[in-house]
Design a protein around this motif. Structure first.
Motif, mmCIF file in Angstrom:
data_model
loop_
_atom_site.group_PDB
_atom_site.id
_atom_site.type_symbol
_atom_site.label_atom_id
_atom_site.label_comp_id
_atom_site.label_asym_id
_atom_site.label_seq_id
_atom_site.Cartn_x
_atom_site.Cartn_y
_atom_site.Cartn_z
ATOM 1 N N TRP A 185 8.748 1.182 -6.381
ATOM 2 C CA TRP A 185 9.148 -0.129 -6.914
ATOM 3 C C TRP A 185 9.776 -0.994 -5.822
ATOM 4 N N TYR A 186 10.613 -0.367 -5.006
ATOM 5 C CA TYR A 186 11.284 -1.111 -3.936
ATOM 6 C C TYR A 186 10.265 -1.705 -2.965
ATOM 7 N N CYS A 187 9.254 -0.924 -2.596
ATOM 8 C CA CYS A 187 8.213 -1.414 -1.685
ATOM 9 C C CYS A 187 7.471 -2.604 -2.287
ATOM 10 N N PHE A 188 7.164 -2.526 -3.587
ATOM 11 C CA PHE A 188 6.497 -3.642 -4.258
ATOM 12 C C PHE A 188 7.368 -4.897 -4.217
ATOM 13 N N LEU A 189 8.654 -4.733 -4.521
ATOM 14 C CA LEU A 189 9.564 -5.881 -4.562
ATOM 15 C C LEU A 189 9.747 -6.506 -3.179
ATOM 16 N N LEU A 190 9.892 -5.655 -2.148
ATOM 17 C CA LEU A 190 10.081 -6.178 -0.798
ATOM 18 C C LEU A 190 8.820 -6.880 -0.305
ATOM 19 N N LEU A 220 0.827 -1.208 0.000
ATOM 20 C CA LEU A 220 0.000 0.000 0.000
ATOM 21 C C LEU A 220 0.862 1.260 0.000
ATOM 22 N N THR A 221 2.005 1.213 0.707
ATOM 23 C CA THR A 221 2.940 2.337 0.682
ATOM 24 C C THR A 221 3.456 2.571 -0.733
ATOM 25 N N GLY A 222 3.770 1.461 -1.411
ATOM 26 C CA GLY A 222 4.238 1.567 -2.794
ATOM 27 C C GLY A 222 3.201 2.208 -3.705
ATOM 28 N N ILE A 223 1.941 1.837 -3.529
ATOM 29 C CA ILE A 223 0.862 2.428 -4.332
ATOM 30 C C ILE A 223 0.759 3.928 -4.070
ATOM 31 N N ALA A 224 0.804 4.314 -2.786
ATOM 32 C CA ALA A 224 0.689 5.728 -2.423
ATOM 33 C C ALA A 224 1.826 6.545 -3.029
ATOM 34 N N LEU A 225 3.038 6.006 -2.955
ATOM 35 C CA LEU A 225 4.188 6.714 -3.525
ATOM 36 C C LEU A 225 4.067 6.833 -5.049
ATOM 37 N N ARG A 235 6.522 6.023 7.978
ATOM 38 C CA ARG A 235 6.101 7.292 8.583
ATOM 39 C C ARG A 235 6.427 8.458 7.665
ATOM 40 N N SER A 236 7.671 8.498 7.174
ATOM 41 C CA SER A 236 8.038 9.583 6.268
ATOM 42 C C SER A 236 7.237 9.487 4.974
ATOM 43 N N GLY A 237 7.029 8.250 4.505
ATOM 44 C CA GLY A 237 6.255 8.069 3.282
ATOM 45 C C GLY A 237 4.826 8.558 3.425
ATOM 46 N N ALA A 238 4.177 8.174 4.536
ATOM 47 C CA ALA A 238 2.775 8.560 4.743
ATOM 48 C C ALA A 238 2.619 10.065 4.850
ATOM 49 N N THR A 239 3.505 10.715 5.605
ATOM 50 C CA THR A 239 3.374 12.164 5.806
ATOM 51 C C THR A 239 3.781 12.947 4.560
ATOM 52 N N ILE A 240 4.787 12.472 3.844
ATOM 53 C CA ILE A 240 5.190 13.147 2.600
ATOM 54 C C ILE A 240 4.117 12.973 1.527
#
Length: 271
Positions: free
Chosen positions: A257-262, A129-134, A171-176
């Motif tokens: 991409w990194y979030c998706f792969l991990l 979900l983080t990857g999608i948001a980014l 955290r940084s991802g969500a707030t950014i």
């Protein structure tokens, strides 16, 4: 006495925490994953809070001049009502407001989150979900600077930080993501995000400080903890400097991409 292999494991944990804390890939997820791979069982949140505090010190070093100016101007506005300092006073006020949601939820559910939401499936889903948001905000170029911040922006970013209490949600991802989605410039979203990290990290250290001091394993793990702390501080400093350049160039898609792969790695090879 701590053996050399254990020292190496904790040193690597500190490195992982330091590198991943500033960037939008969830440091908590990476620390949990490395613990699983190394077979380390670290009870509670004391270690995580300790290395997070090291990352905080690195961020304070980077933003020290901005912080000093912000505090000075905020004080001058309160005492003299000089309009030229109003922007900085409001920035401080919005930081306080944005801190409340995560601070309240963290205070009430800190132990439950730490014990219940550390599962690998939860982390994999959260990373996806983080990857999608980014990915969704990768091309946004907002126009709002610090003077353009409004109360609703602070509330929404604060709520985004609350979601990041779930391991795997950066955290940084969500707030950014929230800040850029609201039309903030990349530099403004980054600054607000990491200034927001300051009270949260300090609050976590206060909450877990007594648990750390009364940790029954502290005598044997004092050296590994100290080593992880130092390495996390140094790694956080250089990772943050690197990430600031990434933000300027607008290259958030690589973290997506990194979030998706991990996430895929966890689901395919760790369950």
């Amino acid at each position: 006495m701590t053996d050399f292999i254990t020292l190496l494991k904790y040193a690597f944990l500190g490195l992982v925490q330091g590198v991943t804390e500033p960037i939008p890939v969830s440091s908590s997820a990476h620390v949990i994953i490395v613990q699983k791979l190394f077979g380390l069982e670290i009870e509670g949140l004391s270690f995580e809070v300790l290395v997070n505090f090291a990352s905080l010190l690195a961020i304070l070093l980077i933003y020290k001049n901005d912080l000093i100016q912000l505090i000075k101007h905020g004080f001058l506005y309160v005492t003299g009502r000089d309009e030229q300092y109003k922007k900085d006073f409001h920035f401080i006020l919005y930081l306080v407001i944005a801190t409340i949601p995560a601070g309240l939820i963290g205070f009430l559910f800190n132990d439950w989150i730490g014990e219940t939401l550390k599962g690998l499936v939860t982390i994999a889903i959260a990373l996806f979900l983080t990857g999608i948001a980014l990915w969704l905000i990768r091309n946004l170029r907002g126009r709002k600077n610090e003077a353009g911040l409004r109360l609703k922006d602070a509330i929404i970013i604060g709520l985004a930080q609350t979601v990041a209490l779930i391991p795997g949600v950066s955290r940084s991802g969500a707030t950014i993501v929230a800040g850029m989605g609201l039309g903030l410039k990349q530099s403004t979203a980054l600054k607000f995000s990491f200034f927001l990290y300051i009270p949260i990290s300090i609050g976590g250290m206060i909450l877990e400080g007594s648990n750390l001091l009364h940790d029954p394993d502290l005598g044997t793990l004092a050296l590994p903890y100290a080593l992880a702390f130092v390495i996390s501080l140094v790694a956080s400093y250089f990772s943050m400097k690197w990430f600031m350049g990434i933000m300027e160039r607008g290259q958030l898609k690589y973290f997506s991409w990194y979030c998706f792969l991990l996430s895929a790695f966890i689901l395919l090879f760790m369950l």
